[in-house]
Design an enzyme around this catalytic site. Structure first.
Site, PDB file in Angstrom:
ATOM      1  CB  CYS A 376      -0.584   0.012   0.991  1.00 45.98           C
ATOM      2  SG  CYS A 376      -2.269   0.877   0.336  1.00 45.98           S
ATOM      3  CG  HIS A 498      -3.537  -3.219   2.914  1.00 49.94           C
ATOM      4  ND1 HIS A 498      -2.610  -3.112   4.093  1.00 49.94           N
ATOM      5  CD2 HIS A 498      -3.832  -2.411   2.548  1.00 49.94           C
ATOM      6  CE1 HIS A 498      -2.953  -1.850   3.732  1.00 49.94           C
ATOM      7  NE2 HIS A 498      -3.576  -1.279   2.949  1.00 49.94           N
ATOM      8  CD  GLU A 500      -1.282  -6.211   4.618  1.00 52.12           C
ATOM      9  OE1 GLU A 500      -1.315  -6.050   3.751  1.00 52.12           O
ATOM     10  OE2 GLU A 500      -1.425  -5.262   5.263  1.00 52.12           O
TER      11      GLU A 500
HETATM   12  N1  GLN Z   1      -1.821   6.759   2.656  1.00 53.66           N
HETATM   13  C1  GLN Z   1      -1.819   5.770   1.268  1.00 53.66           C
HETATM   14  C2  GLN Z   1      -3.563   6.121   0.909  1.00 53.66           C
HETATM   15  O1  GLN Z   1      -4.659   6.981   1.431  1.00 53.66           O
HETATM   16  C3  GLN Z   1      -1.609   4.270   2.028  1.00 53.66           C
HETATM   17  C4  GLN Z   1      -2.904   3.482   2.931  1.00 53.66           C
HETATM   18  C5  GLN Z   1      -2.469   2.828   3.018  1.00 53.66           C
HETATM   19  O2  GLN Z   1      -1.529   2.568   3.605  1.00 53.66           O
HETATM   20  N2  GLN Z   1      -3.130   1.335   3.783  1.00 53.66           N
HETATM   21  O3  GLN Z   1      -3.679   5.747  -0.465  1.00 53.66           O
END
Ligand code: GLN
Length: 529
Positions: A376, A498, A500
């Protein structure tokens, strides 16, 4: 539907969630279909707006709900997929009741905690428990974990609802397991007084436990079990010893040995079947090598990255590799700390803190050929790093972070969003994987579904230049970039989603599998030299 209520006494942090998830696992190993409900007595609607440093990771379910990390444990231990109603909070219950009141549903009644709030809680638990899964199957038993500690003001309505359910349902349809602490004094004697007091607090609200799980440094002695049994009106066989296991996935094995499965099964009148032990064998496979992975993050707190820690463990077991994690606080670590690691992982995150250091860690991994996994925010920063150091766009940045050439921009639909709760791009989205790429080989499929939680994306206008310079966007969702990888590097993979959150002990996540294998190969290659 049978209910297994789990309450906690003495203090928080006893591992009540893991105990409850383990009870679920041992029942599942005996052929019982189990689901779970977690009650969080706080006023927040969900965990989405909560600071992870205080409350641990925000877990994301497939339907996009942002929930307490215990739901992650239930999904991992039970190998099921849960939905929003499986995490009940005071905020959700009150909102529902107040909305009903405004609609006039209560026909002029005075709306009160008892019966209106408690009725709503009971209906909610029953609804979640009987919700069919993706295959249309309804579970036979539902774990209901009441968060907090007995005696807390905020958990009172929930305990009252549990009391009513226990009264309304036949005796063999509910069981109450109370998890408590059994400390040792300076002479090493086990003290039962905290347990006695917490059971007394339970009785004051009309709840009588059927089983006591005593958390302690050493196994409870027969004498201690007898004493607890006598004070708490349960048989000594219903007092279960739970010491701290070296790995959470061994807790079900320990509880099974203590006879917990038989006790619960007998109480709930389930047939006594032999335990299936495949799961235990998978989760306790021996290690033949060990690697060290650096996680460079804003909070060096393990609970914030719980699912990542578990996903590494799952991939580690599957490849007989012990994965040691070096937690590096992005703002404080020294670059030399990355010298001896076998892999670098940059997890998700929000805000500006520690960003430059994370970008440096990614650069180091890319240039030195160290396996890298970005998740992410880690994916977005890998794009920023490449733009700056390979394309030479020295001011490349993400809109979330600062000024410059915005290679990461806000998602168009996010521009109109108001408020922070539940408004990101959340939950399951389909991702197409490009043939001939690493990620396609890892998943063994050309289409996957993974969970998301973000507001930003790779700026569409910058994609052609990035690709021309060697970035391979190997996974996409429409015209949204979801996976980035680099050729000619031992392992450089980053995902906007994600992975995970979908990793399971017996079904590790493919990107984690690839990463751990690459770390292992790097280590072996070094040893040969
Ligand atoms: N801050 C980034 C976004 O909002 C990544 C979000 C995250 O890592 N969950 O896109």
């Amino acid at each position: 539907m049978k209910y297994i209520f789990v309450t906690g006494g003495v203090m928080s942090g006893l591992g009540k969630g893991i105990t409850a998830a383990s009870v679920g696992r041992i029942l599942k190993n005996r052929g019982v279909q189990v689901t779970a409900v977690k009650i969080d007595p706080y006023l927040n609607i969900d965990a989405g707006t909560m600071n992870p440093a205080q409350h641990g990771e925000v877990f994301v379910l497939s339907d996009g709900s942002e929930v307490d990390l215990d739901l992650g444990n239930y999904e991992r231990f039970l190998d099921i997929e849960l939905t929003a109603p499986h995490n009940i909070t005071t905020g959700k219950v009150y909102r529902e009741v107040i909305e009903k009141e405004r609609r006039g549903d209560y026909l002029g009644d005075t709306v009160q905690i008892i019966p209106h709030i408690t009725d709503e809680i009971k209906a909610w638990i029953a609804r979640a428990a009987t919700e069919p899964d993706a295959e249309g199957r309804v579970a036979e038993a539902c774990l209901v974990e009441v968060g907090g500690t007995v005696g807390d003001i905020e958990s009172m309505p929930f305990l009252e609802a549990v009391r009513q359910m226990r009264g309304e349902l036949p005796k063999e349809e509910t069981v109450l397991i109370h998890v408590t602490l059994v400390p040792e004094d300076t002479m090493g004697d086990m003290k039962t007084k905290p347990t006695q007091h917490s059971v007394k607090a339970l009785r004051e609200v009309g709840l009588y436990p059927n089983m006591i799980v005593g958390r302690s440094g050493h196994p409870l002695s027969p004498h201690t079990k007898r004493k607890i049994a006598a004070f708490c009106d349960v048989s000594p066989a219903a007092v279960i010893s739970a010491t701290t296991a070296p790995d959470i996935y061994q807790v079900p094995v320990e509880l099974e040995k203590e006879g917990l499965a038989d006790a619960v099964i007998d109480h709930l009148h389930f047939p006594r079947r032999l335990a299936v032990t495949d799961w235990y064998q998978t989760v306790t496979r021996e290690f033949t090598s060990r690697v060290t992975v650096a996680i460079v993050s804003k909070y060096g707190i393990e609970d914030v990255y719980l699912s990542i820690k578990e996903a590494l463990k799952h991939a580690g077991r599957a490849t007989s590799t012990e994965v040691k994690i070096l937690w590096l606080d992005a703002e404080r670590f020294e670059p030399c700390q990355l010298q001896d690691v076998d892999g670098v992982l940059v997890p998700g995150g929000f805000g500006k803190r520690g960003i430059e250091e994370k970008i440096e860690a990614i650069r180091h991994a890319r240039e030195q050929g160290i396996p890298f996994l970005g998740l992410c925010l880690g994916f977005q920063l890998a794009v920023v790093e490449y733009s700056r150091n390979v394309l030479g766009w020295t001011d490349a940045c993400s809109e979330e972070i600062g000024e410059g050439r915005q290679v990461i921009a806000i998602l168009p639909e996010q521009e109109e969003v108001e408020g922070l709760g539940g408004t990101m791009r959340l939950g399951d989205y389909r991702v197409e994987l490009r043939d001939g790429t690493r990620v396609r080989a890892l998943y063994g499929r050309s289409e996957i579904v993974e969970r998301h939680r973000h507001r930003y994306e790779v700026t569409p206008a910058e994609i052609p230049a990035l690709e021309a310079a060697g970035v391979v966007f190997s996974g996409t969702c429409g015209n949204r970039m979801e996976v980035m990888e680099l050729e000619g590097h031992p392992f450089f993979l980053a995902t906007q989603f994600h992975p995970e959150f979908r990793s399971r002990p017996a079904r590790p996540s493919p990107p984690f599998m690839g990463f751990v294998r690459a770390c292992r190969e790097k280590k072996q290659a070094q040893q040969v030299i």
